[in-house]
Design a protein around this motif. Structure first.
Motif, PDB file in Angstrom:
ATOM      1  N   GLY A 189      22.112 -25.112  -6.640  1.00  0.00           N
ATOM      2  CA  GLY A 189      21.784 -26.435  -6.130  1.00  0.00           C
ATOM      3  C   GLY A 189      22.897 -27.446  -6.204  1.00  0.00           C
ATOM      4  N   ALA A 190      24.043 -27.077  -6.786  1.00  0.00           N
ATOM      5  CA  ALA A 190      25.137 -28.031  -6.976  1.00  0.00           C
ATOM      6  C   ALA A 190      25.894 -28.262  -5.675  1.00  0.00           C
ATOM      7  CB  ALA A 190      26.094 -27.534  -8.055  1.00  0.00           C
ATOM      8  N   THR A 191      26.566 -29.400  -5.592  1.00  0.00           N
ATOM      9  CA  THR A 191      27.331 -29.750  -4.391  1.00  0.00           C
ATOM     10  C   THR A 191      28.771 -29.249  -4.439  1.00  0.00           C
ATOM     11  OG1 THR A 191      28.066 -31.911  -5.218  1.00  0.00           O
ATOM     12  CG2 THR A 191      25.918 -31.818  -4.133  1.00  0.00           C
ATOM     13  N   GLY A 192      29.151 -28.610  -5.527  1.00  0.00           N
ATOM     14  CA  GLY A 192      30.488 -28.057  -5.657  1.00  0.00           C
ATOM     15  C   GLY A 192      30.616 -27.307  -6.965  1.00  0.00           C
ATOM     16  N   SER A 193      31.797 -26.748  -7.197  1.00  0.00           N
ATOM     17  CA  SER A 193      32.020 -25.965  -8.406  1.00  0.00           C
ATOM     18  C   SER A 193      33.478 -26.046  -8.823  1.00  0.00           C
ATOM     19  CB  SER A 193      31.657 -24.496  -8.153  1.00  0.00           C
ATOM     20  OG  SER A 193      32.126 -23.654  -9.208  1.00  0.00           O
ATOM     21  N   PRO A 194      33.747 -26.111 -10.129  1.00  0.00           N
ATOM     22  CA  PRO A 194      35.128 -25.917 -10.591  1.00  0.00           C
ATOM     23  C   PRO A 194      35.595 -24.519 -10.223  1.00  0.00           C
ATOM     24  CG  PRO A 194      33.694 -26.674 -12.378  1.00  0.00           C
ATOM     25  CD  PRO A 194      32.804 -26.281 -11.245  1.00  0.00           C
ATOM     26  N   VAL A 195      36.874 -24.374  -9.921  1.00  0.00           N
ATOM     27  CA  VAL A 195      37.422 -23.058  -9.609  1.00  0.00           C
ATOM     28  C   VAL A 195      38.820 -22.930 -10.215  1.00  0.00           C
ATOM     29  CG1 VAL A 195      36.127 -22.592  -7.483  1.00  0.00           C
ATOM     30  CG2 VAL A 195      38.248 -23.913  -7.370  1.00  0.00           C
ATOM     31  N   ARG A 196      39.238 -21.682 -10.387  1.00  0.00           N
ATOM     32  CA  ARG A 196      40.610 -21.381 -10.797  1.00  0.00           C
ATOM     33  C   ARG A 196      41.176 -20.383  -9.792  1.00  0.00           C
ATOM     34  NH1 ARG A 196      42.859 -19.705 -16.837  1.00  0.00           N
ATOM     35  NH2 ARG A 196      45.069 -20.153 -16.400  1.00  0.00           N
ATOM     36  N   PRO A 197      41.636 -20.837  -8.636  1.00  0.00           N
ATOM     37  CA  PRO A 197      42.120 -19.915  -7.598  1.00  0.00           C
ATOM     38  C   PRO A 197      43.446 -19.275  -8.000  1.00  0.00           C
ATOM     39  CG  PRO A 197      41.634 -22.118  -6.731  1.00  0.00           C
ATOM     40  CD  PRO A 197      41.705 -22.226  -8.208  1.00  0.00           C
ATOM     41  N   LEU A 198      43.682 -18.085  -7.442  1.00  0.00           N
ATOM     42  CA  LEU A 198      44.909 -17.344  -7.686  1.00  0.00           C
ATOM     43  C   LEU A 198      45.529 -16.937  -6.355  1.00  0.00           C
ATOM     44  CD1 LEU A 198      43.672 -14.900 -10.479  1.00  0.00           C
ATOM     45  CD2 LEU A 198      44.812 -17.101 -10.804  1.00  0.00           C
ATOM     46  N   ALA A 199      46.846 -16.917  -6.312  1.00  0.00           N
ATOM     47  CA  ALA A 199      47.585 -16.340  -5.199  1.00  0.00           C
ATOM     48  C   ALA A 199      48.396 -15.174  -5.748  1.00  0.00           C
ATOM     49  CB  ALA A 199      48.508 -17.369  -4.551  1.00  0.00           C
ATOM     50  N   ILE A 200      48.279 -14.014  -5.106  1.00  0.00           N
ATOM     51  CA  ILE A 200      48.908 -12.803  -5.597  1.00  0.00           C
ATOM     52  C   ILE A 200      49.867 -12.269  -4.542  1.00  0.00           C
ATOM     53  CG2 ILE A 200      48.479 -10.420  -6.314  1.00  0.00           C
ATOM     54  CD1 ILE A 200      45.839 -11.335  -7.460  1.00  0.00           C
ATOM     55  N   VAL A 201      51.092 -11.987  -4.952  1.00  0.00           N
ATOM     56  CA  VAL A 201      52.113 -11.457  -4.040  1.00  0.00           C
ATOM     57  C   VAL A 201      52.799 -10.264  -4.717  1.00  0.00           C
ATOM     58  CG1 VAL A 201      52.491 -13.689  -2.954  1.00  0.00           C
ATOM     59  CG2 VAL A 201      53.903 -13.017  -4.898  1.00  0.00           C
ATOM     60  N   PRO A 202      53.342  -9.348  -3.931  1.00  0.00           N
ATOM     61  CA  PRO A 202      54.073  -8.229  -4.534  1.00  0.00           C
ATOM     62  C   PRO A 202      55.228  -8.721  -5.396  1.00  0.00           C
ATOM     63  CG  PRO A 202      53.652  -7.810  -2.203  1.00  0.00           C
ATOM     64  CD  PRO A 202      53.267  -9.241  -2.462  1.00  0.00           C
ATOM     65  N   ALA A 203      55.423  -8.074  -6.512  1.00  0.00           N
ATOM     66  CA  ALA A 203      56.503  -8.481  -7.437  1.00  0.00           C
ATOM     67  C   ALA A 203      57.858  -8.092  -6.852  1.00  0.00           C
ATOM     68  CB  ALA A 203      56.308  -7.824  -8.792  1.00  0.00           C
ATOM     69  N   VAL A 251      51.384 -13.361 -10.068  1.00  0.00           N
ATOM     70  CA  VAL A 251      50.119 -14.083  -9.982  1.00  0.00           C
ATOM     71  C   VAL A 251      50.402 -15.572 -10.169  1.00  0.00           C
ATOM     72  CG1 VAL A 251      47.812 -14.360 -10.933  1.00  0.00           C
ATOM     73  CG2 VAL A 251      48.886 -12.098 -10.922  1.00  0.00           C
ATOM     74  N   PHE A 252      50.100 -16.354  -9.137  1.00  0.00           N
ATOM     75  CA  PHE A 252      50.273 -17.801  -9.174  1.00  0.00           C
ATOM     76  C   PHE A 252      48.927 -18.458  -9.468  1.00  0.00           C
ATOM     77  CE2 PHE A 252      53.787 -16.274  -6.683  1.00  0.00           C
ATOM     78  CZ  PHE A 252      54.844 -17.114  -6.995  1.00  0.00           C
ATOM     79  N   ASP A 253      48.883 -19.247 -10.530  1.00  0.00           N
ATOM     80  CA  ASP A 253      47.681 -19.988 -10.913  1.00  0.00           C
ATOM     81  C   ASP A 253      47.656 -21.295 -10.117  1.00  0.00           C
ATOM     82  OD1 ASP A 253      45.600 -21.348 -12.146  1.00  0.00           O
ATOM     83  OD2 ASP A 253      46.258 -20.876 -14.177  1.00  0.00           O
ATOM     84  N   LEU A 254      46.633 -21.495  -9.304  1.00  0.00           N
ATOM     85  CA  LEU A 254      46.569 -22.652  -8.413  1.00  0.00           C
ATOM     86  C   LEU A 254      45.658 -23.756  -8.943  1.00  0.00           C
ATOM     87  CD1 LEU A 254      46.401 -20.845  -4.938  1.00  0.00           C
ATOM     88  CD2 LEU A 254      48.397 -21.371  -6.359  1.00  0.00           C
ATOM     89  N   GLU A 255      45.229 -23.655 -10.197  1.00  0.00           N
ATOM     90  CA  GLU A 255      44.380 -24.700 -10.785  1.00  0.00           C
ATOM     91  C   GLU A 255      45.235 -25.724 -11.521  1.00  0.00           C
ATOM     92  OE1 GLU A 255      40.550 -25.273 -13.798  1.00  0.00           O
ATOM     93  OE2 GLU A 255      41.845 -23.526 -14.009  1.00  0.00           O
ATOM     94  N   GLN A 256      44.872 -26.989 -11.386  1.00  0.00           N
ATOM     95  CA  GLN A 256      45.478 -28.050 -12.186  1.00  0.00           C
ATOM     96  C   GLN A 256      44.791 -28.101 -13.554  1.00  0.00           C
ATOM     97  OE1 GLN A 256      48.102 -29.691 -11.533  1.00  0.00           O
ATOM     98  NE2 GLN A 256      48.257 -30.298  -9.393  1.00  0.00           N
ATOM     99  N   PRO A 257      45.523 -28.441 -14.627  1.00  0.00           N
ATOM    100  CA  PRO A 257      44.902 -28.529 -15.957  1.00  0.00           C
ATOM    101  C   PRO A 257      43.884 -29.664 -16.023  1.00  0.00           C
ATOM    102  CG  PRO A 257      47.152 -29.374 -16.005  1.00  0.00           C
ATOM    103  CD  PRO A 257      46.964 -28.741 -14.662  1.00  0.00           C
ATOM    104  N   ARG A 258      42.812 -29.425 -16.743  1.00  0.00           N
ATOM    105  CA  ARG A 258      41.727 -30.410 -16.866  1.00  0.00           C
ATOM    106  C   ARG A 258      41.847 -31.146 -18.194  1.00  0.00           C
ATOM    107  NH1 ARG A 258      37.932 -28.837 -12.855  1.00  0.00           N
ATOM    108  NH2 ARG A 258      38.447 -26.728 -12.122  1.00  0.00           N
ATOM    109  N   THR A 259      41.939 -32.453 -18.132  1.00  0.00           N
ATOM    110  CA  THR A 259      41.976 -33.297 -19.317  1.00  0.00           C
ATOM    111  C   THR A 259      41.201 -34.573 -19.016  1.00  0.00           C
ATOM    112  OG1 THR A 259      43.944 -34.560 -18.695  1.00  0.00           O
ATOM    113  CG2 THR A 259      44.315 -32.448 -19.835  1.00  0.00           C
TER     114      THR A 259
END
Length: 271
Positions: free
Chosen positions: A257-271, A14-22
């Motif tokens: 009604g929002a123009t966008g949303s925070p997301v935490r996308p994932l990429a999943i590949v066979p191990a 499982v690859f986490d495709l979100e950048q950390p928020r600070t």
């Protein structure tokens, strides 16, 4: 590093495709103040009077612009000649509480096949330079090199290498972009979503002659085709593993009604 897990009964990475928020992360000038988290209620000893026994609790307040960090653009984010996707009136549908049509709540959860276009790998470099443009020819060449057959409904992600500069805001904002011809090429493949590792997808300031406006990719996807855009993806690990096809998961928040949303996308590949 990708995490090991299980998906549909099979071992996966499982690859986490979100950048950390600070508060220090890169923020486009139009979307300041960006991100702020305040710890409002703290654990205490003895515990707060509102709790019973030896239990304590903590909670905070979150303030962020929709288009900061890794996020997805809703169709109402952009208009051309006062019209949103589907010829919806951009002025009449805007209220103090958001848009009455095409808001973030209309973005569906995605579990789809995904493809990564690794343009630096194609060009033999670690990262594209500031101001470089990804072209339709790049995308076609990558498909030929990887023997890819694209199908409607896929998630099509473009890596420029810009994600490696996330902790250097000045450099990150001085980014490459996806050219108008590349945006049109991708839109013609009818993806469910597109995404990239830059702040704005497009190259800021570049005006498209055909549309007569800047940010042409936003217009092509959001206004002309109703295809959402994910920006500020972390694609470095995915590329380092040579993982160019995967299952893509992304669940936008139902921010009505929002123009966008925070997301935490994932990429999943066979191990």
């Amino acid at each position: 590093m990708p995490q090991r897990g299980s998906f549909a009964g099979q071992p996966v990475l499982v690859f986490d495709l979100e950048q950390p928020r600070t508060p220090e992360m890169p923020v486009y000038p139009a979307h300041r103040p960006g991100y702020y988290y305040a710890l409002h209620r703290r654990h205490s000893d003895p515990p707060h009077a509102a709790t019973a026994g030896n239990r304590s609790s903590a909670s905070g307040m979150l303030v962020l612009m929709e288009h900061t960090g890794t996020h997805i653009d809703a169709p109402c984010h952009q208009a051309l000649h006062g019209k949103l996707y589907g010829d919806v009136d951009a002025i009449a549908t805007a209220t103090p509480r958001g848009f009455t049509q095409l808001g973030a709540e209309t973005l569906v959860p995605l579990v789809v096949s995904g493809v990564l276009f690794d343009i630096p790998a194609l060009r033999g470099t670690d990262a594209l330079r500031p101001g470089d443009l990804v072209t339709a020819a790049d995308l076609e060449a990558w498909c030929a090199r990887q023997e890819l057959t694209l199908q409607p409904g896929m998630a099509l992600l473009v890596r420029t290498g810009n994600g490696r500069f996330w902790h250097d805001p000045e450099r990150y904002l001085d980014a490459p972009g996806i050219g108008p011809d590349a945006s049109r090429w991708l839109a013609a493949r009818q993806p469910s979503v597109v995404g990239c590792d830059t702040m704005t997808w497009d190259l800021p300031g570049l005006v498209d002659d055909e549309l007569g406006c800047d940010l042409p990719g936003h217009v092509v996807f959001l206004v002309q085709h109703g295809i959402p855009i994910i920006e500020n993806l972390q694609l470095e690990e995915l590329a380092a593993y040579g993982t160019y096809q995967f299952t893509f998961i992304c669940t936008p928040l139902q921010l009505t009604g929002a123009t966008g949303s925070p997301v935490r996308p994932l990429a999943i590949v066979p191990a």
